[in-house]
Write an enzyme that holds these catalytic residues in place. Sequence first.
Site, PDB file in Angstrom:
ATOM      1  N   LYS A 150       1.811 -21.327 -60.262  1.00 40.32           N
ATOM      2  CA  LYS A 150       2.420 -21.597 -58.944  1.00 40.32           C
ATOM      3  C   LYS A 150       2.084 -23.014 -58.502  1.00 40.32           C
ATOM      4  O   LYS A 150       0.916 -23.397 -58.445  1.00 40.32           O
ATOM      5  CB  LYS A 150       1.874 -20.602 -57.914  1.00 40.32           C
ATOM      6  CG  LYS A 150       2.212 -19.154 -58.239  1.00 40.32           C
ATOM      7  CD  LYS A 150       1.583 -18.188 -57.261  1.00 40.32           C
ATOM      8  CE  LYS A 150       0.082 -18.158 -57.344  1.00 40.32           C
ATOM      9  NZ  LYS A 150      -0.534 -17.051 -56.596  1.00 40.32           N
ATOM     10  N   THR A 154       1.385 -20.074 -44.190  1.00 40.78           N
ATOM     11  CA  THR A 154       1.544 -19.679 -45.594  1.00 40.78           C
ATOM     12  C   THR A 154       0.418 -18.739 -46.035  1.00 40.78           C
ATOM     13  O   THR A 154       0.147 -18.615 -47.216  1.00 40.78           O
ATOM     14  CB  THR A 154       1.534 -20.923 -46.503  1.00 40.78           C
ATOM     15  OG1 THR A 154       0.334 -21.658 -46.217  1.00 40.78           O
ATOM     16  CG2 THR A 154       2.751 -21.791 -46.278  1.00 40.78           C
ATOM     17  N   GLY A 167      -1.185 -15.720 -47.394  1.00 37.23           N
ATOM     18  CA  GLY A 167      -0.703 -14.541 -48.117  1.00 37.23           C
ATOM     19  C   GLY A 167       0.481 -14.783 -49.030  1.00 37.23           C
ATOM     20  O   GLY A 167       1.042 -13.826 -49.573  1.00 37.23           O
ATOM     21  N   THR A 168       0.838 -16.038 -49.269  1.00 40.46           N
ATOM     22  CA  THR A 168       2.005 -16.310 -50.125  1.00 40.46           C
ATOM     23  C   THR A 168       1.814 -15.755 -51.541  1.00 40.46           C
ATOM     24  O   THR A 168       2.731 -15.164 -52.117  1.00 40.46           O
ATOM     25  CB  THR A 168       2.287 -17.820 -50.242  1.00 40.46           C
ATOM     26  OG1 THR A 168       1.048 -18.475 -50.524  1.00 40.46           O
ATOM     27  CG2 THR A 168       2.888 -18.384 -48.983  1.00 40.46           C
ATOM     28  N   GLY A 169       0.611 -15.962 -52.088  1.00 41.03           N
ATOM     29  CA  GLY A 169       0.360 -15.536 -53.472  1.00 41.03           C
ATOM     30  C   GLY A 169       0.369 -14.014 -53.600  1.00 41.03           C
ATOM     31  O   GLY A 169       0.926 -13.463 -54.566  1.00 41.03           O
ATOM     32  N   CYS A 170      -0.253 -13.339 -52.641  1.00 39.50           N
ATOM     33  CA  CYS A 170      -0.284 -11.860 -52.664  1.00 39.50           C
ATOM     34  C   CYS A 170       1.141 -11.325 -52.588  1.00 39.50           C
ATOM     35  O   CYS A 170       1.526 -10.390 -53.293  1.00 39.50           O
ATOM     36  CB  CYS A 170      -1.078 -11.320 -51.468  1.00 39.50           C
ATOM     37  SG  CYS A 170      -2.734 -12.001 -51.317  1.00 39.50           S
TER      38      CYS A 170
HETATM   39  N1  LIG Z   1       5.275 -24.753 -48.132  1.00 38.56           N
HETATM   40  C1  LIG Z   1       5.900 -23.996 -49.024  1.00 38.56           C
HETATM   41  N2  LIG Z   1       7.264 -23.910 -49.029  1.00 38.56           N
HETATM   42  C2  LIG Z   1       7.901 -23.145 -49.936  1.00 38.56           C
HETATM   43  N3  LIG Z   1       7.275 -22.435 -50.905  1.00 38.56           N
HETATM   44  C3  LIG Z   1       5.925 -22.472 -50.965  1.00 38.56           C
HETATM   45  C4  LIG Z   1       5.160 -23.246 -50.022  1.00 38.56           C
HETATM   46  N4  LIG Z   1       3.833 -23.069 -50.304  1.00 38.56           N
HETATM   47  C5  LIG Z   1       3.775 -22.215 -51.354  1.00 38.56           C
HETATM   48  N5  LIG Z   1       5.023 -21.867 -51.771  1.00 38.56           N
HETATM   49  C6  LIG Z   1       5.371 -20.925 -52.834  1.00 38.56           C
HETATM   50  O1  LIG Z   1       4.714 -19.699 -52.535  1.00 38.56           O
HETATM   51  C7  LIG Z   1       4.325 -19.033 -53.731  1.00 38.56           C
HETATM   52  C8  LIG Z   1       2.822 -18.833 -53.719  1.00 38.56           C
HETATM   53  O2  LIG Z   1       2.225 -20.069 -54.089  1.00 38.56           O
HETATM   54  P1  LIG Z   1       0.814 -20.613 -53.638  1.00 38.56           P
HETATM   55  O3  LIG Z   1       0.518 -21.742 -54.538  1.00 38.56           O
HETATM   56  O4  LIG Z   1       0.849 -20.835 -52.158  1.00 38.56           O
HETATM   57  O5  LIG Z   1      -0.061 -19.348 -53.953  1.00 38.56           O
HETATM   58  P2  LIG Z   1      -1.503 -18.999 -53.494  1.00 38.56           P
HETATM   59  O6  LIG Z   1      -2.253 -20.213 -53.139  1.00 38.56           O
HETATM   60  O7  LIG Z   1      -2.044 -18.098 -54.542  1.00 38.56           O
HETATM   61  O8  LIG Z   1      -1.241 -18.137 -52.217  1.00 38.56           O
HETATM   62  P3  LIG Z   1      -2.330 -17.388 -51.334  1.00 38.56           P
HETATM   63  O9  LIG Z   1      -2.132 -17.994 -49.996  1.00 38.56           O
HETATM   64  O10 LIG Z   1      -1.965 -15.943 -51.277  1.00 38.56           O
HETATM   65  O11 LIG Z   1      -3.653 -17.621 -51.966  1.00 38.56           O
HETATM   66  C9  LIG Z   1       4.818 -19.923 -54.874  1.00 38.56           C
HETATM   67  O12 LIG Z   1       6.094 -19.494 -55.283  1.00 38.56           O
HETATM   68  C10 LIG Z   1       4.869 -21.298 -54.231  1.00 38.56           C
HETATM   69  O13 LIG Z   1       5.715 -22.179 -54.915  1.00 38.56           O
HETATM   70  C1  LIG Z   2      -8.219  -9.892 -49.130  1.00 38.29           C
HETATM   71  C2  LIG Z   2      -7.579 -11.187 -49.488  1.00 38.29           C
HETATM   72  N1  LIG Z   2      -6.889 -11.285 -50.652  1.00 38.29           N
HETATM   73  C3  LIG Z   2      -6.290 -12.466 -50.965  1.00 38.29           C
HETATM   74  C4  LIG Z   2      -6.378 -13.567 -50.151  1.00 38.29           C
HETATM   75  C5  LIG Z   2      -5.725 -14.879 -50.550  1.00 38.29           C
HETATM   76  O1  LIG Z   2      -4.775 -15.316 -49.619  1.00 38.29           O
HETATM   77  P1  LIG Z   2      -4.867 -16.766 -48.920  1.00 38.29           P
HETATM   78  O2  LIG Z   2      -5.093 -17.777 -50.019  1.00 38.29           O
HETATM   79  O3  LIG Z   2      -3.555 -16.942 -48.247  1.00 38.29           O
HETATM   80  O4  LIG Z   2      -6.019 -16.767 -47.960  1.00 38.29           O
HETATM   81  C6  LIG Z   2      -7.112 -13.418 -48.948  1.00 38.29           C
HETATM   82  N2  LIG Z   2      -7.259 -14.425 -48.084  1.00 38.29           N
HETATM   83  N3  LIG Z   2      -7.707 -12.223 -48.643  1.00 38.29           N
END
Ligand SMILES: Nc1ncnc2c1ncn2[C@@H]1O[C@H](COP(=O)(O)OP(=O)(O)OP(=O)(O)O)[C@@H](O)[C@H]1O
Ligand SMILES: Cc1ncc(COP(=O)(O)O)c(N)n1
Length: 274
Positions: free
Chosen positions: A184, A218, A220-223
């Site tokens: 990602k 953003t 929770g985007t990855g979850c």
């Molecule tokens: N500002 C943004 N605009 C559009 N898409 C985005 C943006 N930020 C992240 N994404 C997309 O969201 C998805 C999750 O990516 P990201 O790299 O944010 O994951 P992450 O860091 O694991 O998320 P989490 O916040 O859950 O830890 C990917 O498809 C990424 O390309």
């Molecule tokens: C319980 C739990 N699981 C996953 C994430 C990652 O999401 P983020 O990177 O958006 O904080 C989080 N913050 N909390």
Amino acid sequence: MLIGMSAASAPPRVLTIAGSDSGGGAGIQADLKTMLALGVHGMSALTAITAQNSVGVQDFWPLPIEAVEQQFRSVVDDIGVDAVKTGMLASAELTSAVARLIGTLAPEVPVVVDPVSVSKHGDALLAADALDALRGELLPRAKVVTPNLDEVRLITGLDVTSEDEMTTAARALAALGPRWVLVKGGHLSDQPESVDLLVGPDGAEMWLRAPRHDNRHTHGTGCTLASAIASRLALGDDVPAAVRTAKDYVTGGIKAGFPLGAGIGPVDHGWRWR
Ligand SMILES: Nc1ncnc2c1ncn2[C@@H]1O[C@H](COP(=O)(O)OP(=O)(O)OP(=O)(O)O)[C@@H](O)[C@H]1O
Ligand SMILES: Cc1ncc(COP(=O)(O)O)c(N)n1
């Protein structure tokens, strides 16, 4: 007796094995909302409880291994699962236990591993000594692994700062055994698009591009992305189709993300209904 009525057929069953986010934006809460939005039956095996809000993770408590094992068995032995998603696993012991549990599933059940390590606020969600279990025990059992760029660095040691380097990183991750790797690029914030790279078992690359929304909500985007992939796999998509649909869903959720608290707000899991 009611004439002309039949029981509705059950939707596919998807299990998330992940931590709780008390703020409701990430973790189990994001996973279950995503599953509802995509039309599958969501179930959970909780690994850890976090005290968390829009400004950070104040503390967390891993659950006993036995509690995770029992939740998994309760769900799998009675209800059954069509796909599994893993998120925050907190410790080496829990990572190994989850890998063992996944090893008891039929091999055709797809497992999406989101190797959650650090929160958006920079708080550690995985112990440093858990990386060996992640690499050696869990990743070989994954149908899809979905690291962000921080997780790529922790797992492979590679620092990715460009799209070209995403290819090298995806190949290094593939060598650890998952069938598909989705790197990602959300953290490449100097790009006009949000770009992810999917690499398949035959080495073929598929680039996924979406408009980058200049939006700090953003959390929770990855979850959300990983749960959407697991949901679509349970509904019968192949991996490229599941990833494309999941990317569209998370992009819409980011666009509609809203402020809550003083920090990073959540994506809107219900954006299609508003
Ligand atoms: N500002 C943004 N605009 C559009 N898409 C985005 C943006 N930020 C992240 N994404 C997309 O969201 C998805 C999750 O990516 P990201 O790299 O944010 O994951 P992450 O860091 O694991 O998320 P989490 O916040 O859950 O830890 C990917 O498809 C990424 O390309
Ligand atoms: C319980 C739990 N699981 C996953 C994430 C990652 O999401 P983020 O990177 O958006 O904080 C989080 N913050 N909390």
